[in-house]
Write a protein that holds these residues in place. Structure first.
Motif, short mmCIF file in Angstrom:
data_model
loop_
_atom_site.label_atom_id
_atom_site.label_comp_id
_atom_site.label_asym_id
_atom_site.label_seq_id
_atom_site.Cartn_x
_atom_site.Cartn_y
_atom_site.Cartn_z
N SER A 152 -10.98 -41.52 41.50
CA SER A 152 -10.54 -42.59 42.39
C SER A 152 -11.50 -42.71 43.56
O SER A 152 -12.39 -41.89 43.74
CB SER A 152 -9.13 -42.29 42.92
OG SER A 152 -9.18 -41.22 43.84
N CYS A 154 -10.58 -42.43 46.65
CA CYS A 154 -9.97 -41.77 47.80
C CYS A 154 -10.98 -40.87 48.50
O CYS A 154 -11.62 -40.03 47.86
CB CYS A 154 -8.76 -40.97 47.36
SG CYS A 154 -7.93 -40.09 48.70
N GLU A 187 -2.37 -36.18 32.00
CA GLU A 187 -1.46 -37.06 31.28
C GLU A 187 -0.91 -36.42 30.01
O GLU A 187 0.18 -36.75 29.56
CB GLU A 187 -2.16 -38.38 30.95
CG GLU A 187 -2.46 -39.24 32.17
CD GLU A 187 -3.10 -40.55 31.81
OE1 GLU A 187 -3.31 -40.78 30.58
OE2 GLU A 187 -3.38 -41.36 32.71
N ARG A 216 -8.81 -36.26 46.19
CA ARG A 216 -9.03 -36.67 44.80
C ARG A 216 -9.18 -35.47 43.88
O ARG A 216 -8.93 -35.57 42.68
CB ARG A 216 -10.23 -37.61 44.68
CG ARG A 216 -11.59 -37.01 44.90
CD ARG A 216 -12.64 -38.11 44.77
NE ARG A 216 -14.00 -37.60 44.82
CZ ARG A 216 -15.08 -38.37 44.76
NH1 ARG A 216 -14.94 -39.68 44.67
NH2 ARG A 216 -16.28 -37.85 44.79
N CYS A 219 -5.24 -34.39 43.58
CA CYS A 219 -4.33 -35.27 42.81
C CYS A 219 -5.00 -36.56 42.38
O CYS A 219 -4.35 -37.43 41.80
CB CYS A 219 -3.09 -35.59 43.64
SG CYS A 219 -3.44 -36.54 45.14
N ASN A 220 -6.31 -36.73 42.68
CA ASN A 220 -7.08 -37.92 42.33
C ASN A 220 -6.44 -39.20 42.86
O ASN A 220 -6.47 -40.24 42.22
CB ASN A 220 -7.30 -38.02 40.82
CG ASN A 220 -8.55 -38.84 40.49
OD1 ASN A 220 -9.39 -39.10 41.35
ND2 ASN A 220 -8.67 -39.25 39.24
N ASP A 222 -3.29 -39.90 43.29
CA ASP A 222 -1.91 -40.13 42.85
C ASP A 222 -1.01 -39.15 43.61
O ASP A 222 -0.92 -37.97 43.27
CB ASP A 222 -1.79 -39.90 41.34
CG ASP A 222 -0.38 -40.12 40.82
OD1 ASP A 222 0.53 -40.36 41.64
OD2 ASP A 222 -0.18 -40.04 39.59
N TYR A 223 -0.35 -39.63 44.65
CA TYR A 223 0.40 -38.75 45.54
C TYR A 223 1.61 -38.10 44.89
O TYR A 223 2.11 -37.09 45.40
CB TYR A 223 0.84 -39.52 46.79
CG TYR A 223 -0.30 -39.97 47.69
CD1 TYR A 223 -1.61 -39.54 47.46
CD2 TYR A 223 -0.08 -40.83 48.76
CE1 TYR A 223 -2.66 -39.94 48.26
CE2 TYR A 223 -1.13 -41.24 49.57
CZ TYR A 223 -2.41 -40.81 49.32
OH TYR A 223 -3.44 -41.20 50.13
N ASP A 224 2.07 -38.64 43.77
CA ASP A 224 3.25 -38.07 43.10
C ASP A 224 2.87 -37.21 41.90
O ASP A 224 3.75 -36.72 41.18
CB ASP A 224 4.20 -39.19 42.65
CG ASP A 224 4.77 -39.96 43.84
OD1 ASP A 224 5.30 -39.30 44.75
OD2 ASP A 224 4.64 -41.20 43.86
N ARG A 225 1.62 -37.01 41.68
CA ARG A 225 1.15 -36.20 40.56
C ARG A 225 1.55 -34.74 40.77
O ARG A 225 1.45 -34.21 41.88
CB ARG A 225 -0.37 -36.30 40.49
CG ARG A 225 -1.02 -35.68 39.28
CD ARG A 225 -2.49 -36.08 39.28
NE ARG A 225 -3.21 -35.62 38.11
CZ ARG A 225 -4.43 -36.01 37.77
NH1 ARG A 225 -5.07 -36.88 38.54
NH2 ARG A 225 -5.02 -35.55 36.70
N SER A 249 3.85 -31.64 45.02
CA SER A 249 3.02 -32.84 44.91
C SER A 249 2.36 -33.08 46.26
O SER A 249 2.76 -32.51 47.28
CB SER A 249 3.86 -34.07 44.53
OG SER A 249 4.74 -34.42 45.59
#
Length: 548
Positions: A152, A154, A187, A216, A219-220, A222-225, A249
């Motif tokens: 990302s 970020c 994933e 990044r 969590c790259n 994605d704050y909920d990863r 997370s």
């Protein structure tokens, strides 16, 4: 992977997608009689050294530009290296078309290799490629696991600190030696390692040091990863004892110290890990800072008659010698970041006219009051003129010129200027101890040192100054930063005679570490870039602001 908004209408190009490569190995050959292998990586990038394991999961990543339309060949090599009593395993990641690092190869014990393309990794299920290492007849060399993920944009970094209470006692004669390992979820349900804390010795209630990690990487973007954290008791033989784990997370961590960030470790409900602090700030890039780099260009005068073809300084009327080629290749890139293109150029290791005084710090243009030369062409002209007037003479002392540049840098530590010292050498050094002390002192200042080795001599001393394997130290004091980059010129001599291409490769490798060294100084000193100037408004025009 790139959006339509990334398209450049001027060039017609779509910027490359950046992907992050994670490397793991399984069942490496055990070539260390007294312990397991200690793997790390070299060349395109270097991982941390991991002691006593044949199954390393490396934390350090590789950021590559991915082009769908190109076949991007990669070569991974695994080596075992001995430096005195220190054992290190090295994995080399390089493009097969590029040059191998022959300086280091002679000290390495080959463990295996694998070829693949970046497309193979990206195109594998879940972008995870597992291949056997080969290259040693009759031996099973283990496997390498390569994972890719698109990055990302970020640019934030998070700094956090943890402590734990009532950890399980794992050591028979003492308490525990705990450390934590952080993973981000993928994933396909797997996890990718992204950070290891330090080991806190002999305690059941550790307080780990604060650490900073790019968001990044965590969590790259994605704050909920899901982020999984495992707690271990460190063992010298590498068989670390698992204590327990918990999940969180980035969104949870960003709440900071609170009841939400006290975690019960699974398997042991009485054990808790607590977030003590959390902060986030934007990471600045090299381009955010860069505006005016002051560069100190320097070359040593090794012994030998410049009029004889055996001398490294031989003045061939038809082509540049190795010193001049290296200076031109590197200098033409560096000079673009200096506003006035005026460079002080120094020589050392020569007898000067009229009295034959030996000097290790003299201006190439002969002007003590104004040693500046106009651009790289001006330096080359001064270099060639000096060869006609000075007598090349040893010994070769590096410390005086390192200290010379350090005096300039010490006077400007506010981040407004950064100094790059280029040393072109035949590998001979007569004041190693003094040079190491000078480098340790210079590591605190806004400067970097580039060393290009010319000729066929051994460059062991230059490799030591480079400090990639063992950080340079003097009188028991380690250098604060790694500020030295060394490359041997001979590795870039193109046998086909394509000097333009080979010098471009030289400049690329020589300058590769400068941005990170520059950023590391600015970060440790808390220097932030100057705010961007207001946008240009043509005469007679005004900006109209629309509220949304």
């Amino acid at each position: 992977m790139s959006s339509m908004y990334d398209f450049d209408p001027i060039t017609g190009n779509i910027p490359a997608t950046k992907v992050e490569i994670t490397v793991s190995c399984r069942h490496l050959l055990d070539k260390d009689t007294f312990s397991k292998s200690d793997p790390s990586e070299y060349n395109f990038g270097r991982t941390e050294v991991i002691d006593n394991t044949l199954n390393p999961d490396f934390v350090r990543k590789y950021i590559l530009d991915y082009f769908f339309e190109e076949k991007q060949n990669l070569l991974f090599k695994s080596y075992y290296t001995l430096f005195g009593f220190l054992t290190v395993h090295v994995l080399l990641l390089s493009f097969p078309s590029s040059l191998q690092c022959s300086v280091f190869a002679s000290t390495q014990d080959f463990l295996g290799q694998v070829f693949c393309t970046l497309g193979e990794i990206v195109g594998s299920p879940a972008s995870r490629l597992e291949k056997p290492l080969g290259g040693i007849p009759g031996k099973k060399c283990g496997t390498i696991i390569l994972s890719a993920e698109e990055l990302s944009n970020c640019r934030d970094s998070a700094t956090m600190q943890f402590c734990a209470n009532k950890l399980d006692k794992k050591d028979f004669f003492g308490k525990s030696d705990p450390f934590m390992v952080f993973y981000r979820s993928n994933e396909d349900g797997t996890f990718t390692i992204c950070h290891k804390t330090e080991v806190v010795k002999n305690t059941l209630n550790p307080v780990w040091q604060p650490f900073t990690i790019p968001v990044r990487a965590l969590c790259n973007g994605d704050y909920d990863r899901t982020i999984k954290v495992e707690v271990y008791d460190w063992d010298r033989d590498g068989s670390h004892d698992f204590i327990g784990d918990f999940t969180t997370s980035y969104r949870e961590l960003a709440r900071g110290q609170s009841q939400f960030n006290v975690y019960e470790v699974r398997h042991f409900s009485s054990i808790s890990v607590t977030l003590l602090s959390f902060s986030v700030e934007s990471e600045f890039t090299f381009l955010d800072y860069i505006k005016d780099l002051i560069n100190i260009m320097n070359f040593p005068l090794s012994t030998g008659n410049p009029s004889q073809s055996t001398s490294l300084h031989y003045m061939n009327p038809y082509q540049l010698n190795a010193y001049a080629m290296a200076l031109k290749a590197v200098g033409e890139i560096i000079q673009d970041y200096d506003s006035d293109k005026m460079f002080p150029a120094l020589g050392f290791g020569a007898k000067l006219p009229p009295d034959g005084r030996v000097s290790h710090e003299f201006p190439l243009n002969g002007n003590l009051e104004n040693p500046y030369c106009n651009g790289i062409e001006g330096i080359l002209e001064a270099y060639h003129e000096s060869l006609k007037t000075v007598q090349l003479y040893g010994p070769t002392n590096f410390a005086p010129v390192v200290n010379h540049v350090a005096r300039y840098a010490a006077a400007v530590q506010d981040g407004s200027q950064y100094f790059v010292l280029l040393i072109i050498t035949d590998g001979v050094i007569s004041d190693m101890a003094q040079t190491k002390e000078a480098i340790v002192n210079a590591a605190k200042l806004p400067m970097s040192i580039i060393i290009v080795g010319v000729g066929q001599a051994e460059f062991d001393a230059m490799v030591e100054l480079d400090g990639d394997d063992i950080r340079v130290s003097s009188r028991g004091k380690l250098a604060e930063r790694d500020i030295v980059q060394f490359v041997p010129f001979r590795d870039y001599m193109d046998r086909t005679g394509n000097h333009v291409l080979s010098m471009a490769r030289l400049a690329k490798d020589v300058l590769a570490e400068i941005p990170d060294q520059f950023i590391s100084y600015m970060k440790t000193r808390g220097v932030k870039p100057n705010p961007a100037p207001p946008p240009y408004t043509p005469p007679g025009h005004t900006h109209h602001h629309t509220q949304i």
